[in-house]
Design a protein around this motif. Structure first.
Motif, short mmCIF file in Angstrom:
data_model
loop_
_atom_site.label_atom_id
_atom_site.label_comp_id
_atom_site.label_asym_id
_atom_site.label_seq_id
_atom_site.Cartn_x
_atom_site.Cartn_y
_atom_site.Cartn_z
N ASN A 1 0.83 -1.20 0.00
CA ASN A 1 0.00 0.00 0.00
C ASN A 1 0.87 1.25 0.00
O ASN A 1 2.10 1.16 -0.04
CB ASN A 1 -0.97 0.01 1.20
N GLY A 2 0.24 2.40 0.07
CA GLY A 2 0.95 3.66 -0.09
C GLY A 2 2.08 3.86 0.88
O GLY A 2 3.20 4.25 0.48
N HIS A 3 1.84 3.59 2.16
CA HIS A 3 2.91 3.88 3.10
C HIS A 3 3.98 2.77 3.12
O HIS A 3 5.11 3.01 3.54
CB HIS A 3 2.38 4.20 4.51
N TYR A 4 3.67 1.57 2.64
CA TYR A 4 4.72 0.57 2.46
C TYR A 4 5.76 1.05 1.45
O TYR A 4 6.96 0.82 1.61
CB TYR A 4 4.14 -0.75 1.95
N LEU A 5 5.29 1.72 0.40
CA LEU A 5 6.18 2.14 -0.68
C LEU A 5 7.22 3.16 -0.23
O LEU A 5 8.22 3.37 -0.93
CB LEU A 5 5.35 2.73 -1.83
N MET A 6 7.00 3.79 0.91
CA MET A 6 7.98 4.76 1.40
C MET A 6 9.35 4.13 1.62
O MET A 6 10.37 4.82 1.62
CB MET A 6 7.48 5.43 2.68
N GLN A 7 9.37 2.82 1.81
CA GLN A 7 10.65 2.14 2.00
C GLN A 7 11.38 1.90 0.68
O GLN A 7 12.54 1.49 0.68
CB GLN A 7 10.43 0.80 2.71
N LEU A 8 10.72 2.17 -0.43
CA LEU A 8 11.35 2.03 -1.75
C LEU A 8 11.80 3.37 -2.33
O LEU A 8 12.78 3.43 -3.09
CB LEU A 8 10.37 1.39 -2.74
N TYR A 9 11.08 4.44 -1.99
CA TYR A 9 11.26 5.70 -2.70
C TYR A 9 12.69 6.23 -2.74
O TYR A 9 13.17 6.60 -3.82
CB TYR A 9 10.33 6.76 -2.11
N PRO A 10 13.42 6.31 -1.62
CA PRO A 10 14.76 6.91 -1.71
C PRO A 10 15.67 6.21 -2.71
O PRO A 10 16.30 6.86 -3.56
CB PRO A 10 15.30 6.78 -0.27
N MET A 11 15.76 4.89 -2.63
CA MET A 11 16.63 4.14 -3.54
C MET A 11 16.13 4.20 -4.98
O MET A 11 16.90 4.40 -5.93
CB MET A 11 16.72 2.67 -3.11
N LEU A 12 14.83 4.04 -5.14
CA LEU A 12 14.25 4.01 -6.48
C LEU A 12 14.38 5.36 -7.17
O LEU A 12 14.67 5.43 -8.38
CB LEU A 12 12.77 3.59 -6.39
N LEU A 13 14.20 6.44 -6.42
CA LEU A 13 14.30 7.78 -7.03
C LEU A 13 15.71 8.07 -7.50
O LEU A 13 15.90 8.75 -8.52
CB LEU A 13 13.85 8.83 -6.01
N ILE A 14 16.70 7.57 -6.77
CA ILE A 14 18.09 7.77 -7.20
C ILE A 14 18.33 7.05 -8.52
O ILE A 14 18.91 7.63 -9.47
CB ILE A 14 19.07 7.28 -6.12
N LEU A 15 17.90 5.80 -8.61
CA LEU A 15 18.08 5.05 -9.87
C LEU A 15 17.28 5.70 -11.00
O LEU A 15 17.77 5.79 -12.14
CB LEU A 15 17.64 3.60 -9.67
N LEU A 16 16.08 6.16 -10.68
CA LEU A 16 15.27 6.85 -11.70
C LEU A 16 15.96 8.14 -12.14
O LEU A 16 15.96 8.47 -13.33
CB LEU A 16 13.88 7.15 -11.13
N GLY A 17 16.55 8.85 -11.19
CA GLY A 17 17.26 10.08 -11.53
C GLY A 17 18.43 9.82 -12.45
O GLY A 17 18.68 10.58 -13.40
N ILE A 18 19.17 8.74 -12.21
CA ILE A 18 20.30 8.38 -13.07
C ILE A 18 19.79 8.08 -14.48
O ILE A 18 20.36 8.55 -15.49
CB ILE A 18 21.05 7.16 -12.51
N ALA A 19 18.71 7.29 -14.56
CA ALA A 19 18.17 6.91 -15.88
C ALA A 19 17.66 8.13 -16.65
O ALA A 19 17.93 8.27 -17.85
CB ALA A 19 17.04 5.90 -15.68
N LEU A 20 16.96 9.02 -15.96
CA LEU A 20 16.42 10.21 -16.64
C LEU A 20 17.55 11.14 -17.09
O LEU A 20 17.47 11.77 -18.15
CB LEU A 20 15.47 10.96 -15.71
N HIS A 21 18.59 11.22 -16.28
CA HIS A 21 19.74 12.06 -16.66
C HIS A 21 20.36 11.55 -17.95
O HIS A 21 20.71 12.34 -18.85
CB HIS A 21 20.77 12.04 -15.53
N LYS A 22 20.50 10.22 -18.05
CA LYS A 22 21.10 9.65 -19.25
C LYS A 22 20.13 9.73 -20.44
O LYS A 22 20.55 9.94 -21.59
CB LYS A 22 21.46 8.18 -18.99
N ALA A 23 18.84 9.57 -20.17
CA ALA A 23 17.86 9.53 -21.26
C ALA A 23 17.61 10.90 -21.87
O ALA A 23 17.43 11.03 -23.08
CB ALA A 23 16.55 8.93 -20.75
N PHE A 24 17.59 11.94 -21.03
CA PHE A 24 17.21 13.26 -21.52
C PHE A 24 18.35 14.28 -21.49
O PHE A 24 18.18 15.41 -21.95
CB PHE A 24 16.03 13.81 -20.70
N LYS A 25 19.50 13.90 -20.93
CA LYS A 25 20.64 14.83 -20.81
C LYS A 25 20.17 16.10 -20.10
O LYS A 25 19.37 16.06 -19.18
CB LYS A 25 21.23 15.13 -22.19
#
Length: 496
Positions: free
Chosen positions: A308-332
């Motif tokens: 549920n929504g508050h369970y996902l809080m344990q994923l967000y920090p790590m996932l956002l970093i990986l997403l940030g890396i991917a978006l940086h490479k994808a869109f420069k």
């Protein structure tokens, strides 16, 4: 011209200082969460944590007088705030907002360590948003608290190679485990990764030593929570409540793994495209560390078959970093996307905007910023001279705190625990099932005041027999003396 103005708002990443980043994240966190400081409760778990903490402040160890499923460090966090500031919703919510800022700050530091300052900065902003919006995360949840210590621990494992930092990281991770036990899967993943790396690098003794230091820190924290029970000659209370009860709960509440499969598919697709298009280099050790933590959290979701929504809080920090890396490479560095980013930043906090309006309306109508039945029901009880001590809250149970009352049984500490008889043996509840507990609560203890929620089942919809028993008993032995918002207040017919 507008584009230049928007571009000027983007920070110069090479000039970002740790202190300024933290202050900015703290300001953003408070701004997003401020209107919720005045709500009686956002999630019932938070109310339960407060009751457990108050009992600790009053001198009773957790699980001895009241009972809840969470590990003891959660209650210690709230108990410390109550001990220092008294019964203050503002203090609890403000410190919660600062905790979110701290999680975001360490997300920034990890993102900078793994990839770049830019990645860390935007990951931190996203982290504060996702830990403050959407669902019931505006309160102070155990997931917030576990991440408050886990993320700094993870940062130490990435940043430092000195052995002493592994022990410090172990202490921080141990605290997070004593707030949310499901992180054990991620901890196991970290340990296995460190050992595998030591084998591949032919440095097995070093790897074993690092793992031993982490384990030592974790054991030290767990022992510190166990010792008070050992000294009080009730070690079984700690073992039953902290270790056995969560295991029984995860087995009893297990749903289908198919409930978690959509999340798994999304994560796997993200990982596949990030690998295929070389957005993320999965050979980087720190990236691997983020992945095993994510995998461990997801495995814990699969174990219970629920997310549920508050369970996902344990994923967000790590996932956002990986997403940030991917978006940086994808869109420069595509500056034409800046207006879209700014638009999202301004539009996403719709819940906060609505709550600001609600708080102002409540101030105008009732003369106070504080709102919700958790406040108005205790006021109704006091004004109408109803029993403040012999009271049973099936809903809005933060009212116990405001009335200086306590739940009548351990099972009633969190109303939903009444319908979890699989947990009864772990706090020595002599009743065998939920109906027996309800009969004891209503017919044996006979509380003079009972609170339910109007036009809503007393318990979750699957507990039909339990709901029917409560409603039938109330109609026969109690009278409805008033309502307050969505709350119904009943008094016993034979009460003086």
């Amino acid at each position: 011209m507008p584009h230049k103005v928007i571009t000027s708002l983007i920070p110069k990443y090479d000039k970002l200082k740790n202190g300024k980043v933290f202050l900015g994240l703290a300001f953003l966190s408070v701004l997003l969460r401020l209107p919720f400081f005045f709500r009686d409760y956002i999630d019932r778990d938070e109310s339960t944590f407060i009751l457990m903490a108050q009992s600790w402040v009053d001198g009773q160890l957790p699980y001895t007088h009241l009972w809840d499923l969470k590990p003891p460090m959660v209650f210690l966090f709230f108990a410390a705030i109550i001990y220092l500031f008294g019964k203050s919703f503002i203090a609890i919510r403000l410190i919660g907002a600062l905790a979110v800022a701290c999680i975001g700050w360490y997300t920034f530091k990890i993102g900078r360590e793994v990839h770049s300052t830019k990645t860390g900065f935007w990951s931190a902003i996203g982290c504060v948003y996702l830990l403050s919006l959407f669902g019931s995360v505006q309160g102070v949840m155990s997931e917030h608290l576990s991440m408050l210590f886990f993320i700094p621990g993870l940062y130490l494992l990435m940043k430092h190679r000195n052995y002493k930092w592994y022990f410090t990281a172990g202490i921080l991770i141990g605290i997070s485990l004593m707030m949310k036990l499901n992180l054990a899967y991620s901890v196991l993943g970290i340990v296995l990764l460190l050992l595998l790396k030591s084998v591949l690098e032919k440095q097995i003794p070093s790897g074993i030593y690092k793992v031993s230091l982490i384990a030592g820190g974790i054991i030290l924290v767990m022992a510190s929570t166990f010792i008070p029970y050992l000294v009080s000659d009730i070690p079984e209370v700690w073992f039953n409540s902290v270790i056995l009860a969560p295991l029984a709960y995860s087995s009893d509440q297990q749903s289908s793994v198919f409930n978690v499969l959509p999340l798994c598919v999304i994560l796997l697709l993200f990982g596949f495209f990030s690998w295929k298009r070389r957005w993320i280099d999965f050979n980087v050790p720190n990236v691997q560390l983020l992945i095993v933590v994510i995998a461990g959290v997801v495995i814990s979701f699969l174990k219970i078959g629920r997310v549920n929504g508050h369970y996902l809080m344990q994923l967000y920090p790590m996932l956002l970093i990986l997403l940030g890396i991917a978006l940086h490479k994808a869109f420069k560095s595509r500056s034409e996307l800046y207006p879209l980013v700014l638009g999202l930043i301004l539009l996403l906090p719709v819940e906060s905007y609505m709550e600001y309006v609600n708080v102002i309306k409540n101030k105008v109508a009732h003369g106070t910023f504080f709102n919700g039945e958790g406040f108005t029901v205790p006021d109704f009880i006091k004004k109408n001279n109803l029993s403040e001590k012999e009271v049973l809250f099936f809903e809005y149970h933060i009212g116990y705190w405001l009335l200086d009352a306590t739940p009548p049984t351990k099972a009633a500490t969190h109303p939903s625990n009444i319908c979890r008889p699989a947990l009864y043996p772990y706090y020595k509840n002599p009743r065998k099932n939920a109906l027996a507990e309800l009969e004891y609560l209503l017919d044996s203890l006979q509380p003079k005041t009972v609170i339910t929620r109007k036009d809503k089942s007393v318990f979750d919809k699957e507990y039909v027999a339990e709901d029917q028993y409560v409603r039938s008993y109330l109609s026969e032995h109690y009278q409805l003396v008033g309502t307050s918002g969505r709350a119904e207040i009943f008094t016993r017919l034979n009460s003086p």
